[in-house]
Design a protein around this motif. Structure first.
Motif, PDB file in Angstrom:
ATOM      1  N   ASP A  75      40.603 161.774 137.622  1.00 43.04           N
ATOM      2  CA  ASP A  75      41.502 162.803 138.135  1.00 43.04           C
ATOM      3  C   ASP A  75      41.970 162.372 139.521  1.00 43.04           C
ATOM      4  O   ASP A  75      42.051 161.170 139.798  1.00 43.04           O
ATOM      5  CB  ASP A  75      40.821 164.182 138.132  1.00 43.04           C
ATOM      6  N   TYR A  98      44.626 158.978 133.510  1.00 43.99           N
ATOM      7  CA  TYR A  98      44.253 160.265 134.074  1.00 43.99           C
ATOM      8  C   TYR A  98      44.090 161.329 132.997  1.00 43.99           C
ATOM      9  O   TYR A  98      44.686 161.260 131.929  1.00 43.99           O
ATOM     10  CB  TYR A  98      45.295 160.686 135.114  1.00 43.99           C
ATOM     11  N   TRP A  99      43.243 162.326 133.330  1.00 44.84           N
ATOM     12  CA  TRP A  99      42.969 163.416 132.395  1.00 44.84           C
ATOM     13  C   TRP A  99      44.264 164.054 131.892  1.00 44.84           C
ATOM     14  O   TRP A  99      44.370 164.425 130.721  1.00 44.84           O
ATOM     15  CB  TRP A  99      42.096 164.476 133.070  1.00 44.84           C
ATOM     16  N   SER A 127      35.118 162.836 136.693  1.00 39.92           N
ATOM     17  CA  SER A 127      35.618 164.205 136.824  1.00 39.92           C
ATOM     18  C   SER A 127      34.990 164.856 138.039  1.00 39.92           C
ATOM     19  O   SER A 127      33.805 164.659 138.321  1.00 39.92           O
ATOM     20  CB  SER A 127      35.296 165.039 135.579  1.00 39.92           C
TER      21      SER A 127
END
Length: 336
Positions: A75, A98-99, A127
């Motif tokens: 993230d 990325y998430w 995370s």
């Protein structure tokens, strides 16, 4: 007094107020921290003053997915490529997604990774604490990964600051920004705990001047969601284990970064999660490590921001390098 004179007095009074507001705003330092910007508090008081460490920009680059040894899913804590640069300097080829591109770890995750070209040896899932529970809950319900084409950036998504920003006239701010910043800062100085809107909270930090280089070092800015988000728990660890077991190849190394609030003012937050994590080999206990490092790494987290500083990024990079070396043999490639 004639109507014309009355009108002129009102006009000049209003003009004087506008000029005063404009001058205050122009000379209010431009915020360079996400929380000082959101909370509209003085960067003069909350901004970091310790210079960043020299950054290895030549190592802060990603490689194409099909050339990577390590795939990082992260993230905003992974967007500068700073902690990853420690792995790159050690000889590993790293790429970062990325998430928001996934957005979850779904049932066909392994196939999705392979379909997107990754042929490497390790996946690191990073995370921040406050978002992990929600991400894992959504992953449990997710049947298939996004079919959108995956874009891999070779350059950092966010460029880190290499020095404390110098003074500039605050010409792009709203007229009332200076006044609001003054008022909010005055409240922050006077109160041990005050929140501005839903996005920024100022709290007293015990022994804060040992931790932060800001002028108002006994206080720091925090993200309110650090406290309002559900604590991580033993269930979180079971969810992580289930994902790792469902997708064993390549293996997954979990990298859960503690919230700034957890590190400095609420050390028992997510304690059950930390205890359960330490009984597994899913990934390092960065919670205990961060609490210890805050006393030796000044500005481990930025005082005016929710993120790790560049000092903190390099610190966590060294910890992750030890974890990676325990799983992967040393790798040597030509410099990227």
């Amino acid at each position: 007094m004639t109507p014309a004179k009355l009108w002129l007095r009102i006009f000049f009074a209003g003009f004087a107020v506008i000029v005063a507001l404009l001058l205050v705003t122009l000379f209010t330092p431009i915020p360079y921290g996400d929380l000082s910007r959101i909370g509209r508090v003085s960067e003069h008081e909350f901004g970091w003053r310790k210079p960043p460490p020299p950054l290895p920009f030549e190592s802060m680059r990603a490689v194409p997915m099909d050339q990577a040894d390590i795939l990082v899913i992260g993230d905003s804590f992974s967007m500068t490529f700073t902690w990853q640069s420690v792995l790159v300097k050690a000889g590993y080829r790293v790429t970062t997604i990325y998430w928001g591109q996934l957005p979850f770890i779904c049932k066909n995750f392994s196939q999705w990774v392979e379909d997107n070209g990754f042929r490497g040896k390790l996946i690191v899932i990073e995370s921040i604490e406050r978002l992990l529970a929600e991400r894992l809950d959504d992953s449990e319900k997710c049947g298939a990964m996004s079919k959108k084409p995956l874009s891999v950036k070779k350059e950092p998504f966010v460029q880190p600051l290499t020095e404390v920003p110098g003074f500039e006239l605050n010409t792009s701010a709203k007229l009332t920004t200076g006044l609001n910043t003054y008022r909010n800062t005055k409240r922050a100085i006077a109160s041990p705990d005050v929140q501005f809107g839903e996005r920024a909270r100022v709290r007293t930090v015990p022994d804060g001047c040992a931790y932060f280089s800001s002028r108002l070092c006994d206080k720091a800015l925090f993200f309110p969601d650090d406290t309002t988000a559900a604590e991580l728990s033993e269930r979180t660890v079971r969810q992580m284990e289930a994902i790792s077991q469902a997708h064993p190849s390549p293996p997954i190394l979990w990298m859960v970064i503690p919230d700034k609030t957890t590190t400095y003012v609420e050390p028992q937050h997510s304690a059950a999660f930390v205890a359960a994590l330490n009984k597994t080999k899913l990934g390092p206990d960065l919670f205990t490590a961060a609490r210890e490092a805050r006393t030796t790494v000044r500005d481990l987290y930025f005082p005016n921001d929710t993120h790790l500083s560049m000092h903190g990024q390099l610190w966590v990079g060294e910890l992750m390098l030890k974890e990676v070396r325990a799983l992967l043999s040393p790798v040597r490639h030509n410099a990227p």
